[in-house]
Design a protein around this motif. Structure first.
Motif, PDB file in Angstrom:
ATOM      1  N   SER A   1       0.870  -1.221   0.022  1.00  0.00           N
ATOM      2  CA  SER A   1       0.029  -0.127  -0.053  1.00  0.00           C
ATOM      3  C   SER A   1       0.950   1.163   0.137  1.00  0.00           C
ATOM      4  O   SER A   1       2.048   1.202   0.078  1.00  0.00           O
TER       5      SER A   1
ATOM      6  N   TRP B   1      -0.303   4.050   5.042  1.00  0.00           N
ATOM      7  CA  TRP B   1      -1.488   3.561   4.910  1.00  0.00           C
ATOM      8  C   TRP B   1      -1.677   2.201   5.230  1.00  0.00           C
ATOM      9  O   TRP B   1      -0.668   1.381   4.984  1.00  0.00           O
ATOM     10  N   PRO B   2      -2.708   1.702   5.596  1.00  0.00           N
ATOM     11  CA  PRO B   2      -2.877   0.029   5.938  1.00  0.00           C
ATOM     12  C   PRO B   2      -2.659  -0.729   4.663  1.00  0.00           C
ATOM     13  O   PRO B   2      -3.052  -0.463   3.682  1.00  0.00           O
TER      14      PRO B   2
ATOM     15  N   ARG C   1      -8.607   7.783   9.112  1.00  0.00           N
ATOM     16  CA  ARG C   1      -7.224   8.268   9.476  1.00  0.00           C
ATOM     17  C   ARG C   1      -6.528   6.985   9.679  1.00  0.00           C
ATOM     18  O   ARG C   1      -7.052   6.057  10.835  1.00  0.00           O
ATOM     19  N   PRO C   2      -5.387   6.909   9.090  1.00  0.00           N
ATOM     20  CA  PRO C   2      -4.481   5.687   9.307  1.00  0.00           C
ATOM     21  C   PRO C   2      -3.998   5.393  10.785  1.00  0.00           C
ATOM     22  O   PRO C   2      -3.699   6.612  11.164  1.00  0.00           O
TER      23      PRO C   2
ATOM     24  N   SER D   1      -1.919   7.399  -1.363  1.00  0.00           N
ATOM     25  CA  SER D   1      -2.846   7.682  -0.118  1.00  0.00           C
ATOM     26  C   SER D   1      -4.532   7.633  -0.445  1.00  0.00           C
ATOM     27  O   SER D   1      -4.939   8.293  -1.542  1.00  0.00           O
ATOM     28  N   TRP D   2      -4.925   7.154   0.490  1.00  0.00           N
ATOM     29  CA  TRP D   2      -6.415   7.127   0.448  1.00  0.00           C
ATOM     30  C   TRP D   2      -7.056   8.405   0.221  1.00  0.00           C
ATOM     31  O   TRP D   2      -8.141   8.741  -0.216  1.00  0.00           O
TER      32      TRP D   2
ATOM     33  N   ILE E   1      -7.866   2.714  -4.376  1.00  0.00           N
ATOM     34  CA  ILE E   1      -7.180   2.197  -3.269  1.00  0.00           C
ATOM     35  C   ILE E   1      -6.664   0.842  -3.818  1.00  0.00           C
ATOM     36  O   ILE E   1      -7.248  -0.264  -4.305  1.00  0.00           O
TER      37      ILE E   1
ATOM     38  N   TRP F   1       5.543   0.426   4.640  1.00  0.00           N
ATOM     39  CA  TRP F   1       4.840   1.332   5.542  1.00  0.00           C
ATOM     40  C   TRP F   1       5.680   2.583   5.949  1.00  0.00           C
ATOM     41  O   TRP F   1       5.155   3.762   6.194  1.00  0.00           O
TER      42      TRP F   1
ATOM     43  N   GLN G   1       7.864   8.556   5.499  1.00  0.00           N
ATOM     44  CA  GLN G   1       7.217   8.936   7.023  1.00  0.00           C
ATOM     45  C   GLN G   1       8.091  10.228   7.486  1.00  0.00           C
ATOM     46  O   GLN G   1       9.236  10.047   7.319  1.00  0.00           O
TER      47      GLN G   1
END
Length: 248
Positions: free
Chosen positions: A12, A16-17, A65-66, A212-213, A220, A244, A248
């Motif tokens: 992903s 995000w998940p 919101r993740p 990003s969602w 997605i 992930w 960041q």
């Protein structure tokens, strides 16, 4: 679609998940997202241990919101009978809840069959009835929409594609008694002009790019555990977790 996008090792969007998709848990089904019960259990163990905890699908919708750690959203497509009879007990062992994207016309048709008729169907044609889908939902799983007829939406006119989406959202909503906030495209094929109404998150497959969602809520990406490649799964899970943390 590029080979890079199709590779399940691409997870992903960073932060995000991870979203995984399955169709069957059934040793008799030959499909790239159909696992045997033993392999499905092994897959759950691997992903939960090496990526992060399962996300509650009830929390997933517009404005999501993740979490501040890697997490996994488990999803099933179509609404097959073995999702209830085989997958549900295994999911319960791990406390995992899933999003089940239902082809509403197939669940309608299953309602009209006798039990002997249903028993004679091969697994790929054996769908849940609505009563069975509601039992699945009672375990904490979330029913959602996957069109009425599972047609490739880019091949339809915009009006017909939009009605396939809207009717499936209505059908699930009428059964669950609440708004349906998610949708999955049949075959992961996303039309250029969106048929998905406002207020819904839409999920593709490995054909969608990671994004990003918040920026691409109708595109997605989901990925999968490759069938017959159990030895590869730990490496995939470690890679998904590392992704992930990127940017960041």
């Amino acid at each position: 679609m590029s080979a890079v996008l199709a590779d399940p090792a691409l997870g992903s969007a960073p932060g995000w998940p991870l979203v995984l998709y399955f169709h069957h848990v059934n040793a008799l089904v030959d499909h790239y997202t159909a696992l045997s019960p033993d392999d499905f259990r092994r897959g759950l163990e691997t992903v939960l241990d090496l990526v992060g905890p399962a996300l509650d699908p009830a929390a997933v919708g517009p404005g999501f919101r993740p979490p501040d750690q890697p997490s996994v959203l488990f999803t099933f497509d179509d609404g097959y009978r073995d999702n209830l009879e085989v997958a549900a007990p295994l999911l319960a062992e791990f406390g995992v809840k899933v999003l089940l994207f239902c082809v509403t016309g197939e669940l309608d048709a299953a309602e009209r069959l006798s039990e002997p008729e249903r028993a004679a169907l091969p697994p790929r044609k054996s769908f849940l009835t609505w009563a069975e889908a509601e039992r699945f939902s009672a375990y904490g799983h979330v029913l959602s929409a996957h069109t009425v007829s599972h047609l490739p939406l880019p091949e339809l006119g915009h009006g017909e594609a939009a009605e396939q989406v809207a009717a499936s959202l209505r059908g699930v909503g009428e059964r669950t008694g609440g708004p349906v906030r998610t949708f999955a495209y049949p075959y992961g094929l996303i039309p250029e002009r969106s048929p998905v109404p406002a207020g819904v998150l839409a999920f593709g497959t490995v054909k969608a790019a990671p994004a990003s969602w918040a920026h691409r809520p109708l595109h997605i990406r989901r990925t999968y555990l490759p069938v017959g490649q159990v030895a590869r799964w730990a490496g995939l899970a470690i890679g998904w977790r590392k992704q992930w943390f990127e940017s960041q």
